[in-house]
Design an enzyme around this catalytic site. Structure first.
Site, PDB file in Angstrom:
ATOM      1  N   LYS A  51      -5.938  -7.988   7.330  1.00 34.97           N
ATOM      2  CA  LYS A  51      -5.841  -8.955   6.221  1.00 34.97           C
ATOM      3  C   LYS A  51      -4.729  -9.963   6.499  1.00 34.97           C
ATOM      4  O   LYS A  51      -4.907 -11.169   6.322  1.00 34.97           O
ATOM      5  CB  LYS A  51      -5.558  -8.230   4.901  1.00 34.97           C
ATOM      6  N   ALA A  67      -1.952  -6.096   2.546  1.00 38.63           N
ATOM      7  CA  ALA A  67      -1.756  -4.716   2.079  1.00 38.63           C
ATOM      8  C   ALA A  67      -3.096  -4.098   1.734  1.00 38.63           C
ATOM      9  O   ALA A  67      -4.061  -4.801   1.433  1.00 38.63           O
ATOM     10  CB  ALA A  67      -0.852  -4.699   0.848  1.00 38.63           C
ATOM     11  N   ASP A  68      -3.137  -2.796   1.795  1.00 38.11           N
ATOM     12  CA  ASP A  68      -4.330  -2.083   1.363  1.00 38.11           C
ATOM     13  C   ASP A  68      -3.919  -0.708   0.844  1.00 38.11           C
ATOM     14  O   ASP A  68      -3.009  -0.085   1.391  1.00 38.11           O
ATOM     15  CB  ASP A  68      -5.321  -1.922   2.522  1.00 38.11           C
ATOM     16  N   THR A  69      -4.557  -0.280  -0.228  1.00 41.15           N
ATOM     17  CA  THR A  69      -4.249   1.038  -0.809  1.00 41.15           C
ATOM     18  C   THR A  69      -5.531   1.853  -0.903  1.00 41.15           C
ATOM     19  O   THR A  69      -6.558   1.335  -1.336  1.00 41.15           O
ATOM     20  CB  THR A  69      -3.643   0.890  -2.220  1.00 41.15           C
TER      21      THR A  69
END
Ligand SMILES: *Cc1c(COP(=O)(O)O)cnc(C)c1O
Length: 431
Positions: A51, A67-69
């Site tokens: 990203k 970011a990624d969660t």
């Protein structure tokens, strides 16, 4: 130097506002499917890097945060639910077994990732009834959340325990974001911050407090935030209240009183005097504040009652560490003061307040807060059951204060950024 957030998530914007401001938002469109054999940890980190890199290629001169969660049980990944039935299915699975929340973060410049990190939190839910799950899903909160829940929201009551990065569970691994940003030289927020940044940072802090409250095994909502506006303009106080601050703290009577007048009654909040009070300002103080945190002698309580509309509500300040530079009654004088203050007509003693050791280690702060909590519990056992508030914890030590039982935390810098130096004319000050 521009900063860009490669995500449309409001929670991520709140994170970033604590590290950099201003920034632009350019959501990254990437293929989020999992590669064969990819572990959840490797997957979340790769997505964060991709990203950041994707947006960075179009904006090579900017600092770009991706970011990624995700939520994972063993090797299975729970992303955002596709619909309500999917959300209910995920919540039933999370109720049945512990899970981990993983957040990947990456900064990119010149089209390439330059640093990344991952935060992990281990979360256990209690056993949820189908009815609870259905009600929660119907409320709509699960829709845009990885794993179909928000710990800082309605799912707080589902959580039995959290370990690891508490802030990571809300997609806000604050330590990692701050540490990476500082190491890379991402430009810090400029002071004074504009109202839009205050709104984001306030929500980030509120979310963090909510998550830490639950992670400490305490009742959701047990800790209230006092937004400390001292040294900042009425404009910023107004921005914080408009963004949802219910409680505002000031150190100095005149400054606080002027600010409250400038904000006006259209934006209601409870105003707290958190600094020491001199008797010659008692009349103005009694008119301007709803709760006095730094009552340190019976005489000042008596003066407030005599000058103001009754009842006057206050907290007794305790100098737990017996620091000669600090106000407050010594621990051995506490009971005597509580006895006199609770007997004073027109005065309502609501609890205790302390200031943690400054520039010291976290374990020292925690020990001071634990001691105040013990004395508070002891007083309640003696019959002083109307003592309900423990005001402790500032920007540097509120996580420890929440663990040790604070009901009010007083935060300035975490919301508003650094203060300009204080005018020395209004009485004793601390940095
Ligand atoms: C200034 C002040 C605060 C807020 O301090 P920050 O470090 O900016 O959060 C809290 N409590 C008291 C008594 C203060 O004087």
């Amino acid at each position: 130097m521009r900063v860009i957030l490669a995500s449309a998530s409001p929670r991520r914007a709140e994170i970033l506002a604590r590290v950099a401001y201003p920034f632009a938002i350019v959501p990254a469109e990437i293929d989020e499917s999992r590669l064969p054999g990819e572990t959840p940890e490797v997957h979340v980190r790769r997505l964060a890097r991709e990203k950041a890199a994707r947006v960075s290629r179009a904006h090579p001169d900017a600092w770009v945060l991706g970011a990624d969660t995700i939520v994972a049980q063993d090797q299975e990944i729970f992303g955002k639910p596709v619909d309500d039935a999917d959300a209910a299915r995920m919540l039933a699975r999370l109720s049945a077994a512990p899970h981990r929340v993983l957040t990947g973060l990456a900064w990119a410049r010149g089209g390439e990732p330059v640093a990344d990190a991952i935060s992990r939190s281990d979360v256990r839910f209690r056993t949820l009834a189908d009815r609870e799950i259905a009600d929660y899903v119907a409320g709509g909160e699960p829709r845009d959340k990885a794993g179909a829940y928000a710990i800082q929201g309605g799912a707080a009551r589902f959580v039995a325990s959290v370990s690891g990065s508490v802030t990571g569970v809300i997609g806000l691994p604050l330590e990692e974001v701050t540490e990476l940003g500082a190491r890379l030289g991402v430009p810090s927020p400029v002071s004074p911050l504009p109202a839009a940044a205050i709104a984001l940072r306030l929500r980030a802090v509120q979310g963090e407090i909510a998550a830490r409250t639950v992670a400490s095994g305490r009742t959701p909502g047990a800790v209230r935030l006092v937004a400390v506006t001292k040294g900042h303009s009425a404009e910023l106080a107004r921005a914080a209240i408009a963004a949802g601050a219910t409680d505002v703290g000031e150190n100095y009577v005149q400054e606080g009183s002027r600010k409250r007048d400038a904000v006006g009654t259209g934006l209601p909040a409870r105003w707290h005097l958190i600094g020491p009070l001199q008797s010659n300002k008692a009349a103005l103080a009694a008119r301007s504040f709803d709760l006095f945190h730094a009552i340190d002698r019976v005489a000042i309580a008596r003066t407030l009652v005599a000058r103001g509309a009754q009842p006057v509500a206050g907290l007794l300040q305790v100098n737990v560490a017996r620091d000669p530079h600090k106000a407050g009654v010594a621990p051995e004088d506490l009971q005597d003061h509580v006895r006199q203050l609770t007997a004073l007509p027109g005065f309502e003693l609501r609890g205790l307040m302390t200031i943690g050791p400054l520039d010291e280690r976290e374990d020292r702060a925690r020990a001071v807060f634990a001691e105040l909590r013990q004395r508070f519990d002891e007083l309640r056992r003696m019959g002083y059951e109307r003592l309900s508030e423990l005001s402790m914890g500032m920007s540097d030590d509120y996580p420890e204060a929440i663990v040790e039982g604070a009901t009010l935390v007083r935060l300035g810098t975490a919301i508003f950024g650094p203060r300009l130096p204080q005018r020395p004319t209004e009485g004793p000050s601390r940095p």
